[in-house]
Design a protein around this motif. Structure first.
Motif, mmCIF file in Angstrom:
data_model
loop_
_atom_site.group_PDB
_atom_site.id
_atom_site.type_symbol
_atom_site.label_atom_id
_atom_site.label_comp_id
_atom_site.label_asym_id
_atom_site.label_seq_id
_atom_site.Cartn_x
_atom_site.Cartn_y
_atom_site.Cartn_z
ATOM 1 N N ILE A 1 -2.625 2.127 -4.530
ATOM 2 C CA ILE A 1 -2.217 3.787 -4.388
ATOM 3 C C ILE A 1 -3.411 4.239 -3.469
ATOM 4 O O ILE A 1 -4.319 4.396 -4.190
ATOM 5 C CB ILE A 1 -1.842 4.363 -5.686
ATOM 6 N N LEU A 2 -3.013 4.802 -2.278
ATOM 7 C CA LEU A 2 -4.131 5.417 -1.560
ATOM 8 C C LEU A 2 -3.755 6.906 -1.639
ATOM 9 O O LEU A 2 -2.649 7.498 -1.453
ATOM 10 C CB LEU A 2 -4.307 5.041 -0.323
ATOM 11 N N GLY B 1 0.688 3.949 -12.899
ATOM 12 C CA GLY B 1 1.301 3.353 -11.747
ATOM 13 C C GLY B 1 0.792 2.177 -11.444
ATOM 14 O O GLY B 1 1.512 1.125 -10.933
ATOM 15 N N ALA B 2 -0.573 1.980 -11.246
ATOM 16 C CA ALA B 2 -1.094 0.894 -10.670
ATOM 17 C C ALA B 2 -1.133 -0.318 -11.593
ATOM 18 O O ALA B 2 -1.305 -1.472 -11.071
ATOM 19 C CB ALA B 2 -2.537 1.302 -10.318
ATOM 20 N N GLY B 3 -1.079 0.068 -12.909
ATOM 21 C CA GLY B 3 -0.987 -1.253 -13.755
ATOM 22 C C GLY B 3 -2.258 -1.765 -14.016
ATOM 23 O O GLY B 3 -3.258 -1.409 -13.988
ATOM 24 N N GLU B 4 -2.094 -3.057 -14.468
ATOM 25 C CA GLU B 4 -3.269 -3.839 -15.052
ATOM 26 C C GLU B 4 -3.956 -4.384 -13.716
ATOM 27 O O GLU B 4 -5.064 -4.791 -13.719
ATOM 28 C CB GLU B 4 -2.763 -4.857 -15.950
ATOM 29 N N ARG B 5 -3.313 -4.630 -12.801
ATOM 30 C CA ARG B 5 -3.928 -5.407 -11.367
ATOM 31 C C ARG B 5 -3.768 -4.544 -10.151
ATOM 32 O O ARG B 5 -4.495 -4.936 -9.077
ATOM 33 C CB ARG B 5 -2.902 -6.664 -11.179
ATOM 34 N N GLY B 6 -3.259 -3.469 -10.078
ATOM 35 C CA GLY B 6 -3.498 -2.697 -9.225
ATOM 36 C C GLY B 6 -4.631 -1.722 -8.910
ATOM 37 O O GLY B 6 -5.573 -1.674 -9.688
ATOM 38 N N SER B 7 -4.556 -0.769 -7.702
ATOM 39 C CA SER B 7 -5.817 0.054 -7.570
ATOM 40 C C SER B 7 -5.631 1.229 -7.176
ATOM 41 O O SER B 7 -4.438 1.593 -6.630
ATOM 42 C CB SER B 7 -6.792 -0.841 -6.648
ATOM 43 N N VAL B 8 -6.223 2.334 -7.398
ATOM 44 C CA VAL B 8 -6.172 3.425 -7.012
ATOM 45 C C VAL B 8 -7.328 4.023 -6.046
ATOM 46 O O VAL B 8 -8.509 4.035 -6.397
ATOM 47 C CB VAL B 8 -6.137 4.561 -8.229
ATOM 48 N N VAL C 1 0.886 -1.228 -0.094
ATOM 49 C CA VAL C 1 0.103 -0.066 0.007
ATOM 50 C C VAL C 1 0.706 1.266 0.057
ATOM 51 O O VAL C 1 1.733 1.323 0.874
ATOM 52 C CB VAL C 1 -0.950 0.145 1.320
ATOM 53 N N LEU C 2 0.675 2.119 -1.059
ATOM 54 C CA LEU C 2 1.665 3.178 -1.285
ATOM 55 C C LEU C 2 0.570 4.398 -0.788
ATOM 56 O O LEU C 2 -0.461 4.426 -1.600
ATOM 57 C CB LEU C 2 2.140 3.433 -2.456
ATOM 58 N N GLU C 3 0.680 5.171 -0.018
ATOM 59 C CA GLU C 3 -0.003 6.528 0.446
ATOM 60 C C GLU C 3 0.799 7.671 -0.107
ATOM 61 O O GLU C 3 1.830 7.989 0.453
ATOM 62 C CB GLU C 3 -0.388 6.427 1.824
ATOM 63 N N LEU C 4 -0.094 8.490 -0.929
ATOM 64 C CA LEU C 4 0.577 9.771 -1.198
ATOM 65 C C LEU C 4 0.086 10.874 -0.298
ATOM 66 O O LEU C 4 -1.063 10.589 0.356
ATOM 67 C CB LEU C 4 -0.080 10.231 -2.689
ATOM 68 N N LEU D 1 6.317 0.117 -8.722
ATOM 69 C CA LEU D 1 5.530 -0.539 -7.783
ATOM 70 C C LEU D 1 5.431 -1.867 -8.207
ATOM 71 O O LEU D 1 5.305 -2.525 -9.556
ATOM 72 C CB LEU D 1 3.852 0.152 -7.840
ATOM 73 N N PRO D 2 5.093 -2.885 -7.193
ATOM 74 C CA PRO D 2 5.001 -4.347 -7.499
ATOM 75 C C PRO D 2 3.703 -4.534 -7.975
ATOM 76 O O PRO D 2 2.741 -3.545 -7.989
ATOM 77 C CB PRO D 2 5.025 -5.025 -6.075
#
Length: 380
Positions: free
Chosen positions: A199-200, A221-228, A136-139, A193-194
């Motif tokens: 991304i929060l 940055g989230a790509g095909e499997r990540g989330s924002v 979990v990456l928090e901005l 990012l993995p």
């Protein structure tokens, strides 16, 4: 830590001696384990690098501790005061450190954020859209309060903020081991990012310039499997005079095509149902969740209750009043902002119920969920 990228060239960064990173063309300082990759601060960056090169890490740290965001209303401490703070930090509480950094009203926000509706809604947004991410990456992570909850569950967490001193406080009081980076995401994400990362950005996106550009970089940055996940984004229709650059629910949705929208206030109580922009027309703030392939299956997780065995103490915001516990708001502005936190008013429990550990009994757990009892940092 995943690979760091230069915010100006996008090339991978590597060590270039103690306290310095380089992409082969430019150098960036690293202090207290926090890379300083903020753009638009060339003179400050060069001064910090010069101090590091001459072996004056204390002086370099003092320089970066004075750097502020564009919304700061109070001047930072002097260079000497910042250096003395760096010397004293291990003997200070979080609140004392924020006072010496001249955080002003922001110090109240951070000191009492653990029971604020806007903090709880972040937990609800994560719970509603949890996908077991590898990171979990928090901005705009501030001092790391949301990431602390994530890390406590054994989940990798990383934070980015534009203000170095906030990350420095996170390192000393909340997140001793999590990767933290000082950077302005308008220039893009400064790290790889993995796959599947979340991304929060909570209670901050509406402050950011160039929101279209930032939204695009987050989705990439989230790509095909990540989330924002964008939380507590103020609705421009709700009231006039909101700081930052708020938008309508429809406009937020247009920035993240295919996202799900939520009433941020509903998320404060836990997982919530998605709403249409029309249903959110008059709410104070919205939250949203986006995934490249659309919102799919989620996994259950509970961030509203700390893990079993976690020590708890009485919320310092509360005061005894005629047999009840009620909030004693630190400022009138704070009271206006969080007046809807009615869950903080209860009949006064017995004295022996005003502390304990998660899992001791159902009442203790209920008081923890209602933020009467809190898991505060040891040196709060």
């Amino acid at each position: 830590m995943t690979v760091l990228l230069s915010p100006t060239t996008g090339k991978p960064l590597r060590k270039d001696g103690p306290g310095v990173l380089t992409d082969g063309t430019e150098r960036w300082p690293v202090l207290a384990g926090i890379p300083y990759l903020r753009t638009g601060r060339r003179e400050l960056r060069d001064a910090a690098l010069a101090a590091i090169d001459r072996g004056d890490e204390r002086g370099a740290l003092a320089l970066l501790l004075r750097d502020q965001d564009d919304w700061a209303r109070i001047a930072p401490p002097s260079l000497d005061e910042a250096a003395c703070l760096a010397d004293d930090i291990d003997g200070l509480t979080l609140r004392q450190a924020m006072e010496r950094l001249n955080f002003g009203p922001v110090a109240h926000y951070f000191a009492h954020r653990w029971s604020a509706p806007t903090f709880l809604s972040a937990l609800g947004l994560l719970e509603t859209n949890w996908t077991d991410p590898p990171l979990v990456l928090e901005l705009a992570c501030g001092i790391g309060q949301i990431l602390r909850e994530v890390a406590a569950h054994g989940i990798a967490a990383a934070g980015i903020d534009v203000v170095f001193s906030k990350l420095w406080l996170a390192r000393h009081f909340l997140l001793p081991d999590a990767p933290l980076v000082c950077a302005d995401v308008t220039a893009g994400l400064p790290l790889e990012l993995p796959e599947g990362a979340a991304i929060l950005c909570h209670d901050a996106f509406y402050f950011m310039p160039e929101q279209e550009r930032i939204a695009a970089s987050l989705m990439a940055g989230a790509g095909e499997r990540g989330s924002v996940l964008i939380g507590h984004a103020h609705n421009i229709r709700f009231e006039h005079g909101i700081a930052g650059r708020p938008r309508t629910p429809e406009e937020y949705a247009a920035l993240f095509p295919g996202c799900r929208l939520y009433d941020d206030a509903e998320l404060a109580h836990g997982p919530a149902l998605a709403r249409t922009p029309q249903e959110l027309a008059a709410v104070e703030a919205v939250s949203l969740a986006w995934r490249a392939g659309g919102i799919g299956p989620t996994s259950p997780i509970d961030f509203h209750l700390p893990l079993a065995g976690t020590p708890l103490r009485l919320n310092p915001l509360l005061t005894r009043d005629s047999g009840r516990l009620r909030p004693a708001w630190p400022t009138p502005a704070f009271a206006r902002e969080y007046a809807n936190a009615t869950y903080l008013e209860i009949d006064l429990p017995r004295e022996d119920q005003l502390s304990g550990r998660v899992g001791d009994d159902p009442l203790t757990d209920d008081l923890a969920r209602r933020r009467i009892l809190l898991n505060l940092p040891e040196r709060w």
